[in-house]
Scaffold this motif. Structure first.
Motif, PDB file in Angstrom:
ATOM      1  N   LEU A   1     -15.071   1.710 123.896  1.00 44.75           N
ATOM      2  CA  LEU A   1     -16.424   1.501 123.388  1.00 44.75           C
ATOM      3  C   LEU A   1     -17.284   2.629 123.934  1.00 44.75           C
ATOM      4  O   LEU A   1     -17.228   2.939 125.126  1.00 44.75           O
ATOM      5  N   VAL A   2     -18.053   3.260 123.074  1.00 35.39           N
ATOM      6  CA  VAL A   2     -18.991   4.298 123.493  1.00 35.39           C
ATOM      7  C   VAL A   2     -20.390   3.703 123.389  1.00 35.39           C
ATOM      8  O   VAL A   2     -20.795   3.231 122.328  1.00 35.39           O
ATOM      9  N   SER A   3     -21.092   3.719 124.495  1.00 34.91           N
ATOM     10  CA  SER A   3     -22.442   3.161 124.548  1.00 34.91           C
ATOM     11  C   SER A   3     -23.435   4.254 124.904  1.00 34.91           C
ATOM     12  O   SER A   3     -23.101   5.200 125.612  1.00 34.91           O
ATOM     13  N   THR A   4     -24.644   4.091 124.409  1.00 39.72           N
ATOM     14  CA  THR A   4     -25.725   4.999 124.779  1.00 39.72           C
ATOM     15  C   THR A   4     -26.920   4.172 125.225  1.00 39.72           C
ATOM     16  O   THR A   4     -27.113   3.043 124.769  1.00 39.72           O
TER      17      THR A   4
ATOM     18  N   ASP B   1     -13.000   1.514 128.558  1.00 41.67           N
ATOM     19  CA  ASP B   1     -11.644   1.279 128.072  1.00 41.67           C
ATOM     20  C   ASP B   1     -10.988   0.365 129.089  1.00 41.67           C
ATOM     21  O   ASP B   1     -11.651  -0.101 130.015  1.00 41.67           O
ATOM     22  N   GLU B   2      -9.745   0.118 128.938  1.00 44.06           N
ATOM     23  CA  GLU B   2      -8.982  -0.649 129.915  1.00 44.06           C
ATOM     24  C   GLU B   2      -7.801   0.193 130.381  1.00 44.06           C
ATOM     25  O   GLU B   2      -7.334   1.080 129.653  1.00 44.06           O
TER      26      GLU B   2
ATOM     27  N   LEU C   1      -3.451  -3.092 131.029  1.00 41.06           N
ATOM     28  CA  LEU C   1      -4.247  -4.142 130.386  1.00 41.06           C
ATOM     29  C   LEU C   1      -4.470  -3.824 128.906  1.00 41.06           C
ATOM     30  O   LEU C   1      -5.461  -4.230 128.313  1.00 41.06           O
ATOM     31  N   LEU C   2      -3.536  -3.042 128.323  1.00 37.10           N
ATOM     32  CA  LEU C   2      -3.453  -2.733 126.896  1.00 37.10           C
ATOM     33  C   LEU C   2      -4.450  -1.701 126.404  1.00 37.10           C
ATOM     34  O   LEU C   2      -4.604  -1.504 125.203  1.00 37.10           O
TER      35      LEU C   2
ATOM     36  N   VAL D   1     -13.694   4.301 132.121  1.00 37.28           N
ATOM     37  CA  VAL D   1     -13.898   3.255 133.121  1.00 37.28           C
ATOM     38  C   VAL D   1     -13.788   1.890 132.452  1.00 37.28           C
ATOM     39  O   VAL D   1     -14.223   1.710 131.313  1.00 37.28           O
ATOM     40  N   SER D   2     -13.224   0.914 133.162  1.00 35.12           N
ATOM     41  CA  SER D   2     -13.111  -0.436 132.604  1.00 35.12           C
ATOM     42  C   SER D   2     -14.447  -1.170 132.714  1.00 35.12           C
ATOM     43  O   SER D   2     -15.283  -0.828 133.569  1.00 35.12           O
ATOM     44  N   PRO D   3     -14.671  -2.182 131.871  1.00 29.90           N
ATOM     45  CA  PRO D   3     -15.901  -2.975 132.004  1.00 29.90           C
ATOM     46  C   PRO D   3     -16.064  -3.572 133.406  1.00 29.90           C
ATOM     47  O   PRO D   3     -17.189  -3.606 133.936  1.00 29.90           O
TER      48      PRO D   3
END
Length: 184
Positions: A43-46, A69-70, A74-75, A81-83
């Motif tokens: 996911l790309v967030s701004t 990403d994961e 974790l697939l 970076v992970s959430p």
């Protein structure tokens, strides 16, 4: 001899406290973030605009980009970076800001702030394997190291106790917060 905190302008902090004390609406701040999928689990967030006292500041819209990403285990594709790591980064960043503000208010000089965090989760809740297990973190542990020559350990312990009482992100994580999600 009074100590000055090198991370934060004590005068600006005092002026901010006075301004919010006089006009409580200045303490009402809304941060925003916009995200779009980028394939796989990425996911790309701004950053979106920030609002304070009802006034929207558009200058932050799109100013910073964050990707998540994961790990492959974790697939995910391990491309960002992970959430969970972002949650820890949010807490660590807030701890640094809160410690700087509290130290400034107490006249404690901090030369350095180091934090180490760990986030425990049981995937059986997220995967729906065990409905008695919540999908979120079971525990987040934070070790804080403060470099403040000449400051008694009791003062630093009090600072860390106050940190836990004043950190907005810790409060958000430690207490129920209303999260409203809807389809647009």
């Amino acid at each position: 001899m009074s100590k000055v905190h090198p991370f934060l302008d004590a005068k600006a902090l005092s002026e901010t406290i006075d301004a919010v004390r006089q006009d409580r609406s200045l303490g009402h701040v809304t941060f925003s973030l916009e995200g779009k999928s980028a394939g796989d689990l990425r996911l790309v967030s701004t950053t979106g605009p920030i609002s304070q006292a009802g006034n929207k500041d558009e200058s932050r819209r799109g100013k910073f980009t964050l990707q998540s990403d994961e790990p492959t285990s974790l697939l995910g594709t391990d491309s960002a970076v992970s959430p969970a790591e972002y949650v820890m980064k949010g807490l660590a960043g807030c701890y640094a800001v809160t410690l700087a503000a509290l130290a400034s208010q107490e006249g404690i000089t901090l030369k350095n702030i180091d934090v180490e965090l760990e986030f425990d989760v049981d995937l059986s809740g997220f995967l729906g394997i065990d409905k008695s297990v919540r999908p979120g973190a079971k525990q987040i542990r934070v070790d804080v190291a403060l470099d403040s020559p000449g400051t008694p350990k009791a003062d630093l312990e009090r600072l860390v106790q106050r940190l836990q009482e004043h950190s907005p992100i810790r409060d958000t994580l430690a207490n129920p917060v209303d999260v409203v999600t809807h389809l647009r």
